[in-house]
Design an enzyme around this catalytic site. Structure first.
Site, mmCIF file in Angstrom:
data_model
loop_
_atom_site.group_PDB
_atom_site.id
_atom_site.type_symbol
_atom_site.label_atom_id
_atom_site.label_comp_id
_atom_site.label_asym_id
_atom_site.label_seq_id
_atom_site.Cartn_x
_atom_site.Cartn_y
_atom_site.Cartn_z
ATOM 1 N N HIS A 98 135.741 83.106 -9.639
ATOM 2 C CA HIS A 98 135.868 81.647 -9.607
ATOM 3 C C HIS A 98 134.740 81.073 -8.764
ATOM 4 O O HIS A 98 134.862 81.017 -7.538
ATOM 5 C CB HIS A 98 137.195 81.214 -8.962
ATOM 6 C CG HIS A 98 138.419 81.562 -9.746
ATOM 7 N ND1 HIS A 98 139.674 81.541 -9.186
ATOM 8 C CD2 HIS A 98 138.590 81.919 -11.047
ATOM 9 C CE1 HIS A 98 140.574 81.877 -10.114
ATOM 10 N NE2 HIS A 98 139.935 82.124 -11.248
ATOM 11 N N GLU A 99 133.667 80.651 -9.395
ATOM 12 C CA GLU A 99 132.649 79.912 -8.644
ATOM 13 C C GLU A 99 133.054 78.443 -8.677
ATOM 14 O O GLU A 99 133.149 77.858 -9.757
ATOM 15 C CB GLU A 99 131.266 80.112 -9.287
ATOM 16 C CG GLU A 99 130.169 79.241 -8.691
ATOM 17 C CD GLU A 99 130.038 79.401 -7.179
ATOM 18 O OE1 GLU A 99 129.675 80.498 -6.730
ATOM 19 O OE2 GLU A 99 130.322 78.426 -6.438
ATOM 20 N N GLU B 290 122.487 90.584 -1.496
ATOM 21 C CA GLU B 290 121.928 89.750 -2.562
ATOM 22 C C GLU B 290 120.824 88.844 -2.048
ATOM 23 O O GLU B 290 120.018 88.346 -2.812
ATOM 24 C CB GLU B 290 123.041 88.912 -3.203
ATOM 25 C CG GLU B 290 123.607 87.835 -2.291
ATOM 26 C CD GLU B 290 124.892 87.209 -2.849
ATOM 27 O OE1 GLU B 290 125.780 87.982 -3.245
ATOM 28 O OE2 GLU B 290 124.994 85.984 -2.880
ATOM 29 N N GLU C 129 132.370 86.692 2.349
ATOM 30 C CA GLU C 129 130.932 86.920 2.524
ATOM 31 C C GLU C 129 130.553 86.319 3.878
ATOM 32 O O GLU C 129 130.558 87.016 4.880
ATOM 33 C CB GLU C 129 130.158 86.299 1.369
ATOM 34 C CG GLU C 129 128.678 86.575 1.425
ATOM 35 C CD GLU C 129 127.911 85.715 0.442
ATOM 36 O OE1 GLU C 129 128.240 84.538 0.272
ATOM 37 O OE2 GLU C 129 126.952 86.247 -0.160
ATOM 38 N N ASN D 115 111.057 81.164 8.625
ATOM 39 C CA ASN D 115 111.668 80.022 7.947
ATOM 40 C C ASN D 115 112.273 79.070 8.973
ATOM 41 O O ASN D 115 112.710 79.503 10.031
ATOM 42 C CB ASN D 115 112.786 80.490 7.009
ATOM 43 C CG ASN D 115 112.256 81.426 5.956
ATOM 44 O OD1 ASN D 115 111.181 81.204 5.418
ATOM 45 N ND2 ASN D 115 113.002 82.474 5.678
HETATM 46 C C1 NOJ Z 1 126.881 83.192 -4.447
HETATM 47 C C2 NOJ Z 1 127.566 84.488 -4.258
HETATM 48 O O1 NOJ Z 1 127.354 84.996 -2.963
HETATM 49 C C3 NOJ Z 1 127.084 85.425 -5.329
HETATM 50 O O2 NOJ Z 1 127.576 86.727 -5.105
HETATM 51 C C4 NOJ Z 1 127.484 84.881 -6.661
HETATM 52 O O3 NOJ Z 1 127.014 85.726 -7.669
HETATM 53 C C5 NOJ Z 1 126.884 83.492 -6.859
HETATM 54 N N1 NOJ Z 1 127.229 82.656 -5.747
HETATM 55 C C6 NOJ Z 1 127.387 82.831 -8.125
HETATM 56 O O4 NOJ Z 1 128.746 82.547 -7.998
HETATM 57 CA CA CA Z 2 126.450 83.729 -0.920
#
Ligand code: NOJ
Ligand code: CA
Length: 703
Positions: free
Chosen positions: A418-419, A512, A506, A198
């Site tokens: 909290h996103e 993920e 993170e 990439n």
């Molecule tokens: C990115 C985060 O790393 C992930 O863990 C989360 O589920 C998504 N954003 C949605 O908030």
């Molecule tokens: Ca992330």
């Protein structure tokens, strides 16, 4: 250019630079580490330029390197300096972290502060030299000029050779990259592609990289470059001049051409160089924490390590959804959920959440994360809208009061999510109410996130303004007795010593992320984890994600035994068991290790390691005689003789060994593991086999 010629040109360059920094004997100052193995030298060049170098065990690690700043509309703070005074100090103390890899940490260093003057302007440079490295920072003392508008920091780190580096490209907004291993001189050629092919070009130069940067010298010494105590300042990247092999600091810009505004008195973050004879010395280092301020919180009794599960993997894999409806023409301010038709695939619904609570409670977990509990997920991603979430309104099928009551009745706390979608101003508008809501229902931890472009436009994830937000969010959370685990925020620089409610971040590629190579987990502890723990979210048992979500074609590149080992090799006081309850229910024998493994430790030993290859770590449970060992390897199988000589002599323990079966392989046979139990003593050695992408985990319980 052929390699030999290149190296000899380089050597000539080194000599030329070296002689230009040490003419004025009167200004030359040296400082050694307490054990005398490291020497740091400071000098002013004949032009009055501040300059330093560092030698470790006879090897020049940092050749003479310049220090200074560019300022907006002002003469730069680079030359014409005169030395005013030099003060020294020596510290030898031990401090006790609220949580950690060890229950006490030694902090021993020699210090030197050089006070400089350029006309009326004053600038101090402080050095601290430990047995395993150094830190330097700039101090703007109180003076007649009250504000400095920095347009560039010019801290150099001139490398002592063409070291091997494990690097990710410079980027002002993300660290979610795979690492590339190359010589420094090869970064330019490789920087357009990552290991997956990439494009991953540094945003500011073809030779830009991020810290923490792991390096190895040709004669096998280990070096790590990072920063400590990033407060009210932009995060630093490094820009390599690949002719002279000199890095220069590259501060993350924000709005406008001033990258950092500092009001005197002010101290910048520390620029750090950690060194070791062995790779494990870097893993065991506390240099970054030692360069942070002591704990600023009076009461830390409410801060607790957390093992948690989540209503989460089912959304990550695409099995279910964060959102409640399929609405496309969506405006959160006016949308009427009570009149809307649910799409029926919303994971954070009462029944499903209770199912997870039951499983987490039955298996001894502390908390359950629930994402997608709050309104707004219909339209949040990359929209750059000012009003995306309010962080207080649950979806109609999420009964916040009842679910918290139910969880608490079973000894589980719910974890808030909290996103922010990068809309920091929106988050700040709602943050007080959001934390009040958490207090009302008994949440004590939040996973926050900063996906997407930062708003307001022009700011970046790592700019001074954003850095200030992340720390303000942590401080405000502390006022509410709330622990924080922030995703996509700036990478940690040891601030968890000062604010131990910052239990996770993170700031790197976690499980993920798709298509991660097996070696990634053997690099993270050398890089990302240098500044603090990572919410990597290990514990995937079903690698074939089509079994979880039919349209998902991904296959995780790890064995089950490897996933278990990560709970030991990747230290964090916050550990998730990331997979679905039903995937664990099928392998309860292996799941036992996740149930048993502690998240807080009295002592930690890194037994052996090499970045990108393998890591073996052993840790003793906090306040208990029990040990837990983890080993992970990259894509290559590996045999390791695990000597148990760290156990107390004369004591008998029961060891449960979770190992890859002989035919295990991350791709073709990831669930082939063997669990055996035997009595052991400190005299025993256990022969361990790690499959490609595999590992092993051992619990050693005192009898
Ligand atoms: C990115 C985060 O790393 C992930 O863990 C989360 O589920 C998504 N954003 C949605 O908030
Ligand atoms: Ca992330």
């Amino acid at each position: 250019m052929n390699n030999k010629l290149y190296i000899s040109l380089l050597a000539a360059g080194v000599a030329a630079i070296a002689s230009s920094c040490s003419n004025e004997v009167s200004t030359r100052q040296s400082l050694s580490s307490p054990d005398g193995r490291i020497q740091v030298t400071f000098d002013l060049t004949p032009q009055g330029r501040p300059c330093y170098s560092m030698v470790f065990s006879g090897d020049t690690i940092i050749r003479p390197s310049m220090l200074g700043f560019e300022l907006k509309d002002q003469k730069p703070l680079t030359d014409g300096f005169k030395m005013q005074s030099v003060t020294t100090d020596a510290v030898d103390e031990t401090w006790v972290p609220v949580w950690g890899e060890n229950d006490s940490i030694e902090n021993r260093y020699n210090a030197m502060t050089v006070a400089l003057k350029q006309g009326d302007r004053r600038l101090d440079i402080e050095f601290r030299v430990f047995d395993n490295g150094m830190g330097l920072r700039y101090i703007f003392p109180d003076q007649s000029q009250k504000t400095f508008e920095i347009t560039g920091e010019l801290t150099e780190m001139a490398m002592g050779g063409d070291y091997t580096a494990w690097w990710i490209p410079g980027d002002y907004d993300t660290q979610e990259y795979e690492y590339t291993k190359s010589r420094l001189s090869e970064i330019r050629a490789l920087s357009t592609k990552d290991q997956m092919g990439n494009v991953s070009q540094s945003v500011f130069s073809p030779t830009g990289v991020q810290t923490s940067l792991m390096l190895k010298t040709p004669d096998g010494k280990y070096v790590n470059l990072h920063e400590a105590s990033l407060v009210n300042y932009p995060a630093m990247h490094l820009n390599l001049n690949d002719t002279t092999l000199t890095f220069t600091s590259q501060l993350t810009p924000g709005r406008g051409d001033v990258v950092a505004t500092v009001d005197v008195p002010f101290s910048t973050p520390w620029r750090t160089v950690t060194v070791g004879d062995k790779a494990t010395d870097i893993l065991a280092s506390n240099l970054i924490y030692n360069l942070n301020e002591p704990c600023a919180l009076d009461d830390t009794s409410w801060i607790e390590p957390v093992k948690y599960m989540g209503v989460w993997w089912e959304m990550i894999t695409g099995k279910s959804s964060w959102s409640y409806t399929d609405a496309t023409d969506f405006d959160l301010a006016t949308f009427d959920y009570s009149a809307a038709k649910p799409h029926g695939n919303h994971a954070a619904n009462n029944e499903n959440v209770k199912r997870y609570i039951d499983f987490a409670a039955a298996n001894g977990f502390d908390q359950l994360l629930i994402e997608g509990w709050n309104v707004g997920w219909e339209d949040w991603f990359g929209k750059e809208k000012e009003y995306v979430f309010d962080f207080v309104t649950p979806y109609p099928d999420f009964d916040i009061e009842e679910l918290n009551r139910y969880a608490h009745s079973k000894g589980i706390k719910l974890m808030m999510h909290h996103e922010t979608s990068g809309s920091i101003e929106n988050y700040e508008r709602h943050m007080d109410a959001a934390y009040d809501l958490m207090n009302k229902y008994g949440y004590n931890a939040v996973k926050s996130g900063y996906v997407g472009n930062i708003l307001p436009k022009g700011e970046h994830h790592y700019s001074q303004w954003a850095v200030n937000h992340y720390l303000n969010a942590v401080k405000k959370a502390a006022d509410h007795n709330i622990m924080v685990n922030a995703h996509e925020a700036v990478r940690p620089t040891g601030l968890a010593r000062t604010y131990p409610n910052l239990v996770g971040n993170e700031s790197a590629m976690g499980i993920e992320y798709q298509n991660m190579t097996p070696g990634h987990v053997t690099i993270l502890p050398f890089t990302r984890l240098q500044g603090g723990p990572m919410d990597f979210t290990p514990g995937i048992f079903e690698m074939d994600l089509s079994k979880v979500s039919p349209n998902n074609t991904e296959h995780k590149r790890a064995t089950v035994a490897n996933q278990l080992a990560l709970y030991v090799t990747m230290y964090s006081p916050l550990q998730m068991a990331a997979d679905l309850p039903e995937n664990y229910a099928r392998k309860m024998d292996a799941f036992k290790f996740i149930k048993d493994v502690p998240v807080d430790w009295s002592e930690s030993r890194y037994l052996d390691a090499e970045p990108g290859e393998f890591i073996v770590a052993a840790r003793r449970e906090k306040g208990k005689p029990n040990w837990f060992v983890g080993g992970v390897t990259n894509e290559h199988a590996r045999d390791y003789n695990l000597s148990l000589d760290f156990l107390t002599p004369g004591k008998t323990y029961t060891a449960t060994i979770y190992a890859d079966a002989s035919d295990a392989h991350y791709d073709t046979n990831p669930a082939a593991y063997r669990i055996t139990t035997q009595q052991v003593t400190s005299a025993d050695t256990l022969p361990m086999h790690m499959a490609p992408g595999g590992g092993f985990a051992v619990s050693i319980i005192a009898e």
